[in-house]
Design an enzyme around this catalytic site. Structure first.
Site, PDB file in Angstrom:
ATOM      1  N   LYS A  88       0.895  -1.242  -0.143  1.00 20.18           N
ATOM      2  CA  LYS A  88       0.006  -0.138  -0.041  1.00 20.18           C
ATOM      3  C   LYS A  88       0.990   1.225   0.006  1.00 20.18           C
ATOM      4  O   LYS A  88       1.838   1.294   0.679  1.00 20.18           O
ATOM      5  CB  LYS A  88      -0.877   0.265   1.449  1.00 20.18           C
ATOM      6  CG  LYS A  88      -2.174   0.879   1.124  1.00 20.18           C
ATOM      7  CD  LYS A  88      -3.147   0.135   0.376  1.00 20.18           C
ATOM      8  CE  LYS A  88      -4.574   0.670   0.299  1.00 20.18           C
ATOM      9  NZ  LYS A  88      -5.519  -0.042  -0.189  1.00 20.18           N
ATOM     10  N   GLY A 191     -21.146   5.552   3.998  1.00 22.23           N
ATOM     11  CA  GLY A 191     -20.233   5.969   2.932  1.00 22.23           C
ATOM     12  C   GLY A 191     -20.862   6.010   1.413  1.00 22.23           C
ATOM     13  O   GLY A 191     -20.878   4.873   0.902  1.00 22.23           O
ATOM     14  N   GLY A 193     -19.311   7.081  -1.313  1.00 18.12           N
ATOM     15  CA  GLY A 193     -18.124   7.540  -2.258  1.00 18.12           C
ATOM     16  C   GLY A 193     -18.211   6.442  -3.592  1.00 18.12           C
ATOM     17  O   GLY A 193     -19.247   5.936  -4.036  1.00 18.12           O
ATOM     18  N   VAL A 195     -17.177   3.275  -3.995  1.00 21.33           N
ATOM     19  CA  VAL A 195     -17.920   2.069  -3.952  1.00 21.33           C
ATOM     20  C   VAL A 195     -19.298   2.186  -3.474  1.00 21.33           C
ATOM     21  O   VAL A 195     -20.246   1.606  -4.079  1.00 21.33           O
ATOM     22  CB  VAL A 195     -16.994   1.144  -3.253  1.00 21.33           C
ATOM     23  CG1 VAL A 195     -17.659  -0.181  -3.057  1.00 21.33           C
ATOM     24  CG2 VAL A 195     -15.535   1.005  -3.829  1.00 21.33           C
TER      25      VAL A 195
END
Ligand code: PHE
Length: 369
Positions: A88, A191, A193, A195
């Site tokens: 990452k 959320g 966003g 996805v």
């Protein structure tokens, strides 16, 4: 030590507790940003993970995020049965970064990715988009997934990831009561966003009753006022009654404080590292909440995107593979949990670790390092 020095001090001690391999630490002098690339494993040569860009309160928090997320990616690749190591990147930017400085920062980051020569491949994550991948790829090609379609990539990984989460929801509902259909079920999406918003659309089309929670005012207005969904404010998100709670924002939200409040039958979402600690999977199990492990449920992007960009799959082939892999692995996790009497987190890790120990994952056509 001045407050600023301690904020910027490099947290070496975190590396002592980490089980991964390497961290590349790259100060971006023109902006004062710090680029961290955590490589969890090079067992298969190359490692891959998204690029997260945000402002952290201090360097320790930034490194901690990179280390935990890289480890999570190792499990995600193994759950997806693909031969990439976990990695990452975190770009910890100053809070007042001028947006005009962003493109050059991304290009300098791309140069670093290219210099790593295939040790590290990347894609979008929280705080970065496909347009950013185009900029990174200007200097970082060919190690960048999810460039825009105009630039020759397959674009945002949100929709294919959401498709995978939707399949995870179906498999989980089937485990709950034998019926995979979402029709008439209440799902709370935390959320909206990249996805979360694509998942909301799928769920609405499948006849689910969708509740959502979100912090961004524009997104709230869109889903509440234009689409007509019920908005759940942050302070009610953990104790809102629903069939399935779907965390699609940031990590660490399932913990000692939130788990006792839950009034859902299952948790199935796309956020990485949803559990604050591994014991939280046991807490969910003790409360009778069926937890579909995040790194299995959210692997749609990492299955679908390399499939389309490296293996030449069409989008519908990619969707089929994503559906089969996620539902198949989840069923194995549920069965192992039942059979061994262990929580879902342990069951999923055991399956991933077995694949890693035997190296029995599918190899992608990557140049050998
Ligand atoms: N953010 C993605 C993830 O966590 C990163 C990614 C997407 C990597 C697509 C490769 C391809 O899975």
């Amino acid at each position: 030590m001045s407050e600023d020095r301690s904020r910027l001090e490099f947290p070496n001690w975190l590396l002592e507790q980490w089980t991964g391999e390497s961290v590349i630490v790259h100060p971006d002098r023109p902006t004062g940003a710090l680029i961290l690339i955590a490589i969890y494993s090079t067992q298969f040569g190359s490692a891959c993970g998204g690029t997260r860009m945000k402002s952290y309160p201090d360097r320790a928090r930034a490194l901690q995020d990179a280390l935990r997320l890289a480890e999570g990616m190792a499990y995600k690749w193994a759950a997806a049965d693909l031969g990439f190591g976990g990695a990452k990147a975190v770009i910890d930017v100053p809070p007042n970064l001028d947006t005009r400085e962003r493109p050059d920062l991304l290009r300098r980051y791309g140069t670093l990715v290219r210099q790593l020569g295939g040790l590290f491949y990347t894609g979008p994550d929280v705080g970065t988009t496909s347009a950013d991948m185009d900029m990174i790829a200007e200097t970082g090609a060919p190690f960048v997934f999810c460039r825009t379609r105009e630039a020759g990539g397959t674009g945002d990984s949100g929709p294919i990831t959401a498709w995978g989460v939707y399949q995870g929801l179906r498999a989980t509902c089937e485990k709950l009561d034998g019926n995979p259909s979402l029709d008439g079920r209440t799902v709370l999406v935390q959320g909206a966003g990249s996805v979360g918003s694509a998942l909301i659309e799928r769920l609405c089309n499948a006849g689910a009753h969708v509740l959502f929670s979100e912090q961004d005012g524009k997104l709230i207005r869109h889903f509440r006022d234009e689409i007509g969904l019920e908005f759940i404010p942050a302070e009610r998100v953990y104790n809102a009654e629903c069939d399935v709670f779907s965390p699609c924002a940031l990590g660490g939200i399932l913990n000692e404080q939130t788990i006792p409040q839950l009034r859902c039958r299952a948790v199935v979402g796309s956020a990485n590292n949803q559990l604050a600690s591994p014991e939280d999977a046991g807490r969910l199990r003790a409360r009778g909440v069926l937890y579909a492990p995040d790194f299995v449920v959210n692997s749609g992007g990492v299955v679908g995107v390399p499939g389309m960009e490296l293996l030449g799959w069409s989008r519908s082939e990619a969707e089929q593979k994503v559906a089969d892999k996620i539902a198949g692995t989840l069923r194995k996790v549920f069965a192992l949990s039942d059979q061994a009497g262990i929580d879902m987190g342990k069951a999923a890790r055991r399956i991933a670790e077995e694949r890693l120990a035997h190296g029995s994952v599918e190899r992608l056509p990557l140049p050998r390092l």
